[in-house]
Design an enzyme around this catalytic site. Structure first.
Site, PDB file in Angstrom:
ATOM      1  N   ASP A   1       0.836  -1.196   0.000  1.00 36.13           N
ATOM      2  CA  ASP A   1       0.000   0.000   0.000  1.00 36.13           C
ATOM      3  C   ASP A   1       0.876   1.253   0.000  1.00 36.13           C
ATOM      4  O   ASP A   1       0.612   2.209  -0.737  1.00 36.13           O
ATOM      5  CB  ASP A   1      -0.901  -0.033   1.242  1.00 36.13           C
ATOM      6  CG  ASP A   1      -1.643   1.265   1.465  1.00 36.13           C
ATOM      7  OD1 ASP A   1      -2.672   1.457   0.799  1.00 36.13           O
ATOM      8  OD2 ASP A   1      -1.198   2.075   2.289  1.00 36.13           O
TER       9      ASP A   1
ATOM     10  N   GLU B   1      -2.157  -5.040  -3.848  1.00 35.96           N
ATOM     11  CA  GLU B   1      -1.188  -4.301  -3.022  1.00 35.96           C
ATOM     12  C   GLU B   1      -0.101  -5.247  -2.499  1.00 35.96           C
ATOM     13  O   GLU B   1       1.075  -4.886  -2.467  1.00 35.96           O
ATOM     14  CB  GLU B   1      -1.900  -3.603  -1.865  1.00 35.96           C
ATOM     15  CG  GLU B   1      -2.786  -2.453  -2.333  1.00 35.96           C
ATOM     16  CD  GLU B   1      -3.388  -1.657  -1.189  1.00 35.96           C
ATOM     17  OE1 GLU B   1      -3.605  -0.453  -1.366  1.00 35.96           O
ATOM     18  OE2 GLU B   1      -3.660  -2.251  -0.117  1.00 35.96           O
TER      19      GLU B   1
END
Lengths: 225, 225
Positions: free
Chosen positions: B45, B117
């Site tokens: 992320d 992610e």
């Protein structure tokens, strides 16, 4: 050792800019002139988050994502960046508009914290990600070394409770305001209300506990501003 | 061209893992076994945010920080990551617990977005930041090229309003619930209330406008979940 042409901030950072105008821009508040540091801050904020994420990931191989996330929040929040700015003596080198100077802008935590992030963005552009990460690692080395994984960072509800108690204020009131979705994807919204301070925040997450913590986090931030 | 031992996800990504166990971990949901992908997601992320920030910064030299920030939100949100996961055909390669499979986990946007992610985090660990950034750039090239800086991304209030109108619901109600601090550092808290959906969020910022947008953003996220 000390290069005569080195800017004091370069000396404090341990980094020499190849493009000194990037350093100047990072130290320029929007009240002074353009180009100012707001775009660099956008960049630097993301570099800081990523560099700290990597540091925490490798330093604490056994900690779950939620704890890493909380540790990172503590390390990148305004208060920590303000401390770093103070250690770098950034305030005296900021380029601020007259109005900001008169109203104490050189000591304002938000301006100082933004300038630190801008410096990270400037180093990224001047060199690359690895170089920015290296400087961030040096600035944060002691803070990360001081983290004891056995005593995990306080969660937002605890931090908020302690902050209110230190002000002799009653505890916040949490209330479920909404729950939607099917069993496997339920979403909870919980409000955190502190009437004495007119603070009302909401947290939304896929568990009640996480929603409470998110609401507490927002309230804690509102309280700390 | 196609290496026989290549995992289909490696082929889709255009990246070959030196440590294939990182690929396996990135595709492993916590319902399946440990090591699962939650820590990689934390890392990925932040890599995604940083890579996109750099892309937008260099691609749009004239856009202010606020617009860059909004563009990035659009590019890293669950819906976009879900689209990328679908293009990579990730669903069929996820390792999910039986319960998750039965309840449709392979098509669940949150699980798919998290896996994307996680892959970015895995590439970072397998190589370095620049390599992860390169893969992210390739996956996002068309989306970033399609952004027209002359027609800026819709702000959260507009997005929220359109979403409510499409559901034939009344507009949200914004209310100032708090303003604290001195002239140069005032902080506003504004609530966004959508009674028809039991959504109540709060935004806090140093201008009324920004606080409204923050409240609208939270409400829009609650609505989209």
């Amino acid at each position: 050792m000390a290069h005569p042409d080195l800017h004091p901030v370069e000396r404090a950072l341990g980094y020499t800019f190849k493009q000194p105008q990037l350093l100047v821009q990072a130290l320029t508040h929007r009240s002074f002139s353009t180009p100012h540091n707001e775009r660099l801050e956008f960049l630097g904020d993301s570099v800081l988050n990523c560099a700290i994420a990597q540091q925490l990931y490798s330093h604490f191989p056994d900690l779950p994502e939620g704890v890493l996330s909380r540790l990172r929040s503590n390390l990148v929040r305004q208060q920590t960046l303000h401390e770093i700015a103070t250690a770098l003596a950034l305030g005296e080198h900021l380029r601020l508009g007259d109005g900001e100077v008169k109203s104490g802008g050189r000591n304002r935590p938000s301006i100082l914290a933004d300038a630190v992030e801008s410096l990270f963005g400037a180093i990224l552009l001047d060199s690359n990600f690895d170089q920015a990460q290296l400087i961030i690692q040096q600035l944060y080395a002691k803070r990360i070394a001081a983290i004891d994984p056995a005593t995990p960072a306080k969660d937002p509800k605890t931090l908020l409770q302690e902050a209110l108690q230190s002000r002799h204020l009653p505890l916040p009131h949490y209330e479920l305001i909404n729950a939607t979705g099917h069993a496997h994807e339920q979403i909870f919204s919980i409000s955190c209300n502190i009437p004495a301070l007119s603070i009302l925040t909401t947290g939304t997450a896929n568990s009640r506990r996480a929603a409470e913590q998110a609401a507490a986090q927002s309230a804690y931030e509102a309280l700390s501003k």
